[in-house]
Structure formats: C-alpha cells, structure tokens
Scaffold this motif. Structure first.
Motif, PDB file in Angstrom:
ATOM      1  N   ARG A  88      13.141   1.372  -8.481  1.00  0.00           N
ATOM      2  CA  ARG A  88      12.257   0.205  -8.474  1.00  0.00           C
ATOM      3  C   ARG A  88      12.468  -0.690  -9.687  1.00  0.00           C
ATOM      4  N   PHE A 135      -0.165   5.326  -9.625  1.00  0.00           N
ATOM      5  CA  PHE A 135       0.389   6.086  -8.493  1.00  0.00           C
ATOM      6  C   PHE A 135       1.193   5.185  -7.570  1.00  0.00           C
ATOM      7  N   PHE A 136       0.766   3.931  -7.408  1.00  0.00           N
ATOM      8  CA  PHE A 136       1.558   3.003  -6.592  1.00  0.00           C
ATOM      9  C   PHE A 136       2.878   2.673  -7.288  1.00  0.00           C
ATOM     10  N   ALA A 137       2.810   2.418  -8.584  1.00  0.00           N
ATOM     11  CA  ALA A 137       4.026   2.013  -9.307  1.00  0.00           C
ATOM     12  C   ALA A 137       5.057   3.133  -9.326  1.00  0.00           C
ATOM     13  N   PHE A 138       4.607   4.361  -9.496  1.00  0.00           N
ATOM     14  CA  PHE A 138       5.541   5.480  -9.644  1.00  0.00           C
ATOM     15  C   PHE A 138       5.729   6.254  -8.345  1.00  0.00           C
ATOM     16  N   GLY A 139       5.119   5.799  -7.269  1.00  0.00           N
ATOM     17  CA  GLY A 139       5.263   6.505  -5.997  1.00  0.00           C
ATOM     18  C   GLY A 139       4.653   7.888  -6.065  1.00  0.00           C
ATOM     19  N   GLY A 140       3.547   8.038  -6.818  1.00  0.00           N
ATOM     20  CA  GLY A 140       2.909   9.340  -6.982  1.00  0.00           C
ATOM     21  C   GLY A 140       2.751   9.650  -8.450  1.00  0.00           C
ATOM     22  N   TYR A 161      -4.809   4.352  -9.700  1.00  0.00           N
ATOM     23  CA  TYR A 161      -4.226   3.885  -8.437  1.00  0.00           C
ATOM     24  C   TYR A 161      -2.965   3.067  -8.692  1.00  0.00           C
ATOM     25  N   ARG A 178       0.814  -1.213   0.000  1.00  0.00           N
ATOM     26  CA  ARG A 178       0.000   0.000   0.000  1.00  0.00           C
ATOM     27  C   ARG A 178       0.851   1.268   0.000  1.00  0.00           C
ATOM     28  N   ASP A 179       1.971   1.241   0.745  1.00  0.00           N
ATOM     29  CA  ASP A 179       2.770   2.465   0.849  1.00  0.00           C
ATOM     30  C   ASP A 179       3.679   2.714  -0.348  1.00  0.00           C
ATOM     31  N   LEU A 180       3.500   1.945  -1.412  1.00  0.00           N
ATOM     32  CA  LEU A 180       4.293   2.206  -2.616  1.00  0.00           C
ATOM     33  C   LEU A 180       4.066   3.624  -3.123  1.00  0.00           C
ATOM     34  N   GLY A 181       2.868   4.125  -2.936  1.00  0.00           N
ATOM     35  CA  GLY A 181       2.605   5.464  -3.449  1.00  0.00           C
ATOM     36  C   GLY A 181       1.384   6.055  -2.791  1.00  0.00           C
ATOM     37  N   PRO A 182       1.219   7.375  -2.899  1.00  0.00           N
ATOM     38  CA  PRO A 182       0.052   8.030  -2.322  1.00  0.00           C
ATOM     39  C   PRO A 182      -1.183   7.794  -3.183  1.00  0.00           C
ATOM     40  N   LEU A 183      -2.344   8.101  -2.677  1.00  0.00           N
ATOM     41  CA  LEU A 183      -3.555   8.041  -3.499  1.00  0.00           C
ATOM     42  C   LEU A 183      -3.550   9.213  -4.464  1.00  0.00           C
TER      43      LEU A 183
END
Lengths: 330, 528
Positions: free
Chosen positions: B204, B189-194, B186, A161-166
């Motif tokens: 990564r 954003f998870f893959a790229f950390g934003g 989503y 989950r903490d891989l990236g923000p929403l």
C-alpha cells in the motif's frame, strides 16, 4: 532648507561593465577553450562509467584513506557518473558567465488585478449565465443535485471499508494462555528456571501447537522478556510477587508507549530501556516507568513451572500489551 | 539561407501552424529573471525532485513491494538462509547483484535528503525576505503543502525496504494513528489491513510513494512554477529596481544555460555523494521483526524534530470512562505539529492583518529591516532545533558521554526557554544592524587611514559610500504603527476591542526601528 523629508535618491541602474572576453579576442578564445575542456572532462566521466560497469567486477575491494575498504565497482561507477554530470553543468555555466550576453535588462511588471472593465464584465457574465441556467430559481434541481453529489461522495468511503477487518479483540488478546510453555526465541526450546543465571535476560515466545505457524503479528504481541534477579530484590505486591518464579520475572517486550521492542537491559541498575524514546522501566518494581514518555509499566506475565520443571504462563496477560488506544480501559 | 536555417524554419513553421507557439515563445524567451544566489535554493529542490523521479523509476524495476515471506539465498553471506519479506530481499538484490543498483539507491536517498533540505532553506529564504507577501500567498501555501507532503513521502520511501530500522518507524507511525480518540483503532486496522504489522502496508505505501504522492507533487510543483512565471520573480532592492519593474537576465540564452547547467551540477553532486557516502545500509539492520530492535534508532533528519518532541513529552495519559487518551503521543505527535504547520501556512495572512498592508510587493525585505518577522523566524527555528537535537539525544549521549536524562531535561526546559530568548536577541541584533546601516550611510566607510590634525588630534578618515549602496540601504519603507481608534467618530466604542488592542500592540512592536537616513540628514552633515 525645507522641512519636507526627502528620501535618498535612486541613482538608477549602474552602467554595464564589459567582461574581458567581451572586448579581448584572446580572452574570448581562452574562455571558449575552457568551456570545451569542461565538456571533454564530462565525456571522460561517461567513459569511466561505462568502463566500470563492464570491466570492474563487483567484488573488487580497494583500501582508500578515510573511506576504508571500498567496493571499486560501485565507487568508480558513481565517480564516473558524478564527473559526467557535474562537468556538463560546469561547462554550461562557464559558457553563460564568460561568453553569453550579460547585460542586465529591465522589464515592467503589471499588477495582478484585472482592470475595472474586465471585472465588471466578468461579474455581469457570471450573473447573466447563471440566471440563464436558472440556478437561482430552480431550487428543486439545486437541492436534488446537492443530495446526489453529497451521496456519491460517500461511495469511495464505502469502497474503502474492506481495507481491513474491524479490530474486535485483536489488540487485547495474545497467544499466552494458562499453561502455555515459554520457548526461546530463536530456537523454540522450552526453558527451565535453572537455564537462567541471576542477571540474565532472555527473549521468549509462547510455544506453538504443531499445526500453528508463527507470524510477525504474533511476535508483535507475544514477545516477552525474562529477567532473573535475586528474589529479595523485588519490591512487589504480594500478588505481583506470586507472578514471578524464583527471581524470574516476565514482561511484555512491546513498549507500552509506541510499541517498539524494549530491548536494552542494564544489569547493574536493573533498568529496561526502550531505544526508540528512552522510556525507562524499573524491573524490581514491576517495570514502573522511572523516566521518559511512557505512561504505563510494561504488562507483567504471570509465570510458574509445570510438572516437568519447564516455565509456563499461569494465565493470559491481564491487560492489553503495546501502545495505548481508545478502547483500552486502564 | 543556409540548409540548417531551412530545416529549422520548416520545423518551426510546422509546429507554429498547429499551435501558434511562436507568439508565446517570442514573449517568453526574453522573459527577465533577477539573479541572486538565494534564488537557486528552490531550483535545488526542483532538480532533486527530477533526480528522485529518475532514480526512483530505476529502483522500481527490481523492487518487489511485497511482505510475502521468502528465504534469502543471495550473495550477501551474513543473511543467507534467513526468512525475510520479498521487499527486503529485493532491496538486498538491488544493493548487491544489480550493477549500479546500490549507486542508484544511494543517489535516491541522498536526493531525498537534499530535496527536503532545499525545501526548508528555500522556505527560510522566502520567509525572511518577505517574498510571501501579496500577490504570492497562494504560492506560499503550495510551498507549505509540498514541505508537508515531502516529509510524508520521505518517510514512506525509507520505510519500503522493510528492514529492522524502518519497520520500527512504521510501528511508531501505527502507534500515533492508534492513539487517535474514538476512530484511531479503526483507522489503524484499515490502514494496515488488520493488526500490526500484517502483510498489507508495504504494497500500500508503495502505491502511495510511487504513484499518488509523486502525482500530487507534479501537479503542485507545476502550479508553483507557473505562478512564479506569471507573477514574475521578486527582486532584491538596489539601484534601478522598483516595485514596478524587474531587473535581470533574459531567459535565452544566459538564464537557460545557467539553470540547465545547475541541474547537472546538482545531479553531479548527488551522484558523488551516492558514490562515496554510504547511506541507509539496510543489510546491516536485518529484516524487520517486531520483537527486535537496534540501539540508536533514528529517523531521517526531517523527521527528527517530531521524534525529538515525542521523546521529551511527559508521561501523560488520560483514563476517562473506560477509555484511554494518550496525551504523551497526541500532543507531540499530532497537536504541536498541527499548530506549527497551520501557523506556517497562515503566516502571510497574519502578517498582513498586523501591518494592514494590502499592497503588492515585489521588492524583497532585508531581514534586518523587519525585526519582528526575522525574530519570529529565528524563534521558530530555535524551537525546531531543540526538538531535532532531542531526537538525537541517544546519539549525543553516547558520543559525548553525557547522561540521557540530563539531555532530556535540558530539552524539556530549553524548548520553552530558548525560543523567546532567541526572539529578543534576534530583534536586538536586527536593530543594531539597522543602526550600523544608518552610520554607514551618514558617515561613510571607515578607511583605516588615521590623520593627525595640526593641533595634534587624530581622526580616522571616513569615505562616503557610493550612491548605489546608499540607495540599497535606504530603499525600504518604514511604516508607522497602525493608528486604530478604540472609539469611532461618534465616540462609540468599537466592537472587538480586545482584538483591536492586540493588533495595536503587535503593530507598535512591529514598527520599532532605527530611522533610516534621509537626503536631509546627509545635507545637514555636509554643512558641518
């Protein structure tokens, strides 16, 4: 003559033909020498490699036909390595082909299937063992095990989950605000309408507050192209026309297809072309897509001038810039 | 016993007492491998993989997988004083200051291109010769997995330097992820950390590129080779070769020397390319900046078909209930490739369903003897080729002074029209070749010698071909079409009639062939 169809017969493996080196001692000696020479060439290659590494400076350039100006260090290093490797291979294969036994042999295959006895034994064993473990009977254990294994499978997902923000409004907001000055990129200088001649194109970014630092993320959303054409060439709605200033029109530079920088402007046709997938946008018609895979025009930034005569944004973009995404509403 | 034999004996005894290796080695050192040039293609892929591991390890000693901003002060003048990521700066350092660094970078990149090319050609060999049939379906699926992972691994690899060209590729990959309905934003954003580009993706994808995927590769390649070893290699039909035997050379010494030597040949050729042929000169592109781009942006060749499909897609986007579904990205970027690769992986099962053939096969098919399969293969290749060419449409346009719009329209039409034409033409060529084989067996080889008969007629002398060749040309099976009854013994219609009908149709098309000559035919001709 019988009517039965008879296939052509397999004549069997042809007789082995001896090579010259198998029967002639002179040919054998010759082949041996050839193999040795190939190995020696490889050794010379390694010496060239070492020589190039230590004794040829990496700023020496030589002119070669076809290749042009070439770095001698890199070239000889590579050639040395290539010779060293290639000729080991050539020697080994020549050795195998001329001197090693070359008689074809026949081995039998076995079918992959186990024989019936083994298969029956296998089934019996599995049944017996699982019955001994009570897999069939103890449904309470089976179900609770299923639950726990299923749940523990979730933990890596939780951890990720903490891989990236929403996303929040990150994709819909840019740094452009009402009154933000347009500054050149590179240079960060404010820009006046008279700085752009008709037919000119310039990349601009929003002026930053002194405490702000521009990141690549900002550029990825904020990059804007200014293009100046003759005002009478616009074919715009009254609203969109009011977003231009004296023939200057501003579009997001980030392609509405897949986000590449739309950087190619053709002055004569007034087309903007994205070099990634050739989506073509017509500038006088508010960047309408006239060719290629893009489905939406480039977002237009409403501009005007401030009291000092510098170009500013009238308001933020009225739609998200860049490629499409699920939450996008238009 | 010589001293050397004594030492070898001691060592061998030591190892065998602890592992029992002698039993295994005795059997396997004489293992028989059939010989044919086309069996080397898989070896090229294997050896390129080893070269990739070696050269890649070297590169990691200097590469800094970080998007931390640094000021470049290296020996490449044109970029001096520029801000860039540590990844890009360290790639410049490897290229200009580490001795042999540029050579290794170029060897690594060339090896990657050769790796992918070898996999594709190896796959074509396995497909067109029917080597995927029972019992080798597992290895076919592993192979399709390796191909897919190879595309991903290659893409991640050339994205690592964080130059303007590769960053553009990553931007496109991000847009594809973002295009997924519901979850796309989503996942992106998870893959790229934003938001894109962020500062997370180079570290990564570095881990994925040097650890995760190579680990999976090693495991899959090991299983792939173990299965080849255990199931024994397929062989071409020929005199003395049957479904029950394997004819070739024993592992030790000839096959060992040839295969080992071939590794050095592949490595040598790759090193030669690395020495003389510049590849991915990232210093010319500059560091990545999402507001910039260079004209003629091109992916590596094995991604080109995907880019070509995306380029030719029509501008379709759905707007439903306040949501956007970009079909212009999803169809060419995910759906079509998904169908293609799933179909590829399932092909052995589809074919065995059509032919109803559940037997083991170890003798290869000559492509002409299986016209439908061969035609389907050429049809798929034609599709990929049109897509690949369209992926280079800008380069083609500038090189040959053509309009980009015409090329795009050509591709959009050709992708639908050319593959079926390729199917029909290939099938006809296969049948013609079968006919030529039949002629050759029955009437022999044309010698070019003309004979004048007493009454003045000229005839060309035909020479009978050798029994070996005659066998090779007729060793294949010609299975009749499946006889599927629509009704069962009691006259009741079977379930799944439509499926049955389709299967019968394809099976009938599959069975179309030129009857191979039989011994009876030959005898009859002799009587004349």
């Amino acid at each position: 003559m019988s009517n039965e169809i008879e296939a052509i017969k397999d004549p069997g493996l042809p007789a082995h033909v001896h090579r010259k080196a198998d029967t002639d001692p002179v040919a054998e000696k010759r082949a041996e020498r050839q193999v040795a020479i190939l190995f020696l060439i490889s050794a010379l290659g390694t010496l060239l490699f070492i020589f190039a590494y230590y004794f040829i400076a990496d700023d020496v350039f030589v002119f070669l036909p076809v290749m042009g100006n070439t770095n001698a260090h890199q070239l000889l290093l590579g050639l040395g390595l290539a010779i060293a490797l290639f000729f080991i291979g050539a020697a080994a294969i020549h050795w195998a082909k001329t001197l090693m036994p070359d008689e074809e042999v026949i081995a039998m295959r076995h079918t992959m299937r186990s024989d019936d006895e083994d298969r029956e034994n296998f089934v019996a064993t599995v049944k017996e063992r699982s019955a001994a473990a009570g897999l069939g009977r103890r449904s309470l254990i089976k179900r609770s095990m299923g639950l726990s294994l299923g749940l523990i499978g979730l933990s890596p997902l939780v951890l990720l989950r903490d891989l990236g923000p929403l996303p929040k409004d990150d994709l819909t907001k840019t740094s452009w605000m009402a009154g933000t000055r347009l500054v050149t990129d590179p240079g960060d200088r404010p820009i006046r309408p008279e700085d752009l001649e008709i037919g000119a194109v310039a990349q601009v970014l929003p002026k930053l507050r002194p405490d702000q630092k521009r990141t690549l993320n900002d550029i990825g959303k904020d990059a804007v192209l200014l293009i100046r054409i003759r005002p009478e060439e616009f074919q715009l709605s009254a609203e969109r026309l009011s977003w231009t200033y004296d023939g200057i029109i501003a579009f997001s530079k980030i392609c509405s297809h897949m986000g590449c920088a739309v950087a190619l402007y053709e002055q004569t046709t007034k087309h903007l072309l994205c070099p990634c997938h050739q989506s073509t946008f017509d500038v006088p018609r508010a960047a309408k897509v006239i060719f290629g895979p893009a489905a939406r025009p480039l977002p237009q930034l409403a501009i005007t001038v401030d009291a000092e005569g510098y170009l500013i944004a009238q308001k933020p973009f009225n739609e998200p810039v860049g490629p499409s995404f699920w939450e996008r509403s238009s | 016993m010589t001293a050397r034999e004594r030492v070898a004996g001691t060592v061998a005894n030591y190892v065998d007492e602890r592992t029992g290796a002698a039993k295994w080695a005795k059997k396997n050192l004489t293992k028989v491998f059939p010989d044919h040039w086309s069996f080397l293609l898989g070896e090229v892929a294997l050896y390129s993989f080893i070269i990739l591991l070696l050269s890649g390890t070297f590169l990691t000693f200097w590469f800094d997988p970080s998007q931390r901003e640094v000021l470049y002060e290296g020996s490449y003048e044109p970029l001096n004083g520029l801000h860039m990521s540590a990844a890009y700066a360290s790639t410049l350092h490897i290229s200009f200051e580490v001795r042999g660094g540029l050579l290794m970078r170029q060897i690594h990149h060339w090896a990657a291109l050769i790796f992918m090319a070898a996999i594709v050609v190896h796959l074509m060999r396995v497909y067109f010769t029917g080597a995927f049939r029972k019992p080798r379906e597992f290895n076919w699926i592993i192979g399709v997995g390796l191909l897919t992972l190879g595309i991903v691994e290659g893409f991640l690899g050339y994205s690592l330097p964080d130059d303007l060209l590769s960053g553009t590729g990553i931007r496109i990959a991000e847009a594809i992820i973002q295009a997924l309905p519901v979850v796309g934003t989503y996942i992106a954003f998870f893959a790229f950390g934003g938001a894109f580009p962020g500062e997370a993706f180079i570290p990564r994808i570095f881990t994925v590129h040097v650890l995760l995927l190579p680990g999976i590769f090693l495991a899959l390649i090991t299983v792939h080779l173990m299965l080849v070893w255990y199931q024994k290699h397929t062989q071409w039909p020929g005199p003395g070769r049957t479904e029950k035997n394997v004819v070739g050379y024993p592992l030790m010494p000839a096959y060992m020397a040839k295969a080992g030597g071939f590794f050095f040949i592949v490595f040598g050729v790759t090193a030669f390319l690395g020495a003389v042929a510049s590849i991915n000169p990232i210093w010319l592109y500059g560091p990545y900046n999402p507001g910039q781009i260079s004209a003629g942006s091109q992916p590596d060749w094995y991604m080109g078909w995907l880019d070509g499909l995306v380029r030719m897609a029509p501008p379709l986007e759905l707007h439903l209930l306040g949501h956007t579904i970009p079909l212009n990205i999803l169809i060419p970027g995910l759906i079509v490739p998904g169908i293609l690769f799933t179909g590829l992986a399932l092909y052995p099962f589809i074919e065995s369903w059509i032919t109803g053939d559940k037997r083991e096969h170890h003798l290869l098919d000559r492509p002409r003897n299986v016209p439908n399969r061969t035609a389907l293969g050429v049809m798929s290749l034609t599709f990929m080729l049109v897509a690949l060419l369209n992926g280079g449409n800008d380069i083609i346009a500038t090189t040959f002074h053509l309009g980009i719009n015409q090329i795009m329209w050509f591709s959009r039409i050709a992708i639908f029209v050319l593959p079926p034409i390729a199917f029909v033409v290939t099938k006809r060529i296969c049948l013609s070749l079968q006919r030529a084989d039949r002629e050759l067996v029955l009437h022999g080889r044309e010698t070019g010698r003309l004979l004048m008969l007493p009454h003045g007629e000229f005839v060309e002398v035909h020479e009978p071909i050798s029994p070996e060749l005659a066998w090779k040309l007729t060793a294949h099976e010609q299975a009749p079409a499946l006889a599927l009854e629509d009704v069962d013994a009691r006259g009741v219609r079977r379930a799944g009639g439509l499926k049955n009908k389709l299967r019968k149709r394809i099976s009938a098309a599959n069975a179309e062939s030129i009857a191979k000559p039989t011994a009876n035919d030959l005898k009859e001709i002799e009587h004349h």
